[in-house]
Design an enzyme around this catalytic site. Structure first.
Site: not given
Length: 130
Positions: A5, A27, A83, A94, A96, A98
């Site tokens: 990952c 990001d 998402n 994994h 996350h 945003h």
């Protein structure tokens, strides 16, 4: 933790903040200036698998990220998104979050915000029959 990952292996100068449960960093492929990710340290795919402590830490990390991004980038607004699953566009399995700073004029008409993920359902304010 997973050896495959990218978020489990991540350690970088882009880190903005860190706590017991999360890492907050810029990001790699930002959609907007200041596009930031908040990632739990424990490896799991879905928001719905997070513990109560992780959920609280994620919420606090979002608040802290806003303070940092407001100072550094002075955006006019934010989109915050997660998402969950491939059908929703999740490509790294994994969790996350945003945090995407938004700027006046970055799109012609920002109404509808995240609804534009489903383009044919985003514009709810115009009569579709006229």
């Amino acid at each position: 933790m997973s050896n495959e990952c990218i978020f489990c292996k991540f350690r970088d100068e882009r880190i903005l903040d860190e706590c017991e449960y999360t890492i907050t960093f810029l990001d790699t492929y930002p959609a907007t200036s200041g596009h930031t990710l908040i990632v739990p340290k424990r490896h799991f795919a879905s928001f719905f698998e997070a513990t109560e402590g992780e959920l609280l830490a994620i919420g606090k990390a979002i608040q802290k990220a806003k303070v940092i991004l407001d100072k550094e980038f002075a955006p006019a607004g934010y989109n915050i998104g997660i998402n969950v699953g491939e059908a929703a566009g999740q490509s790294v399995h994994h969790l996350h979050v945003h945090v995407m700073p938004r700027y006046k004029g970055d799109v012609e008409d920002p109404r509808g915000g995240v609804r534009w993920i489903l383009r044919n359902r985003a514009n709810y304010w115009e009569d579709k029959n006229s």
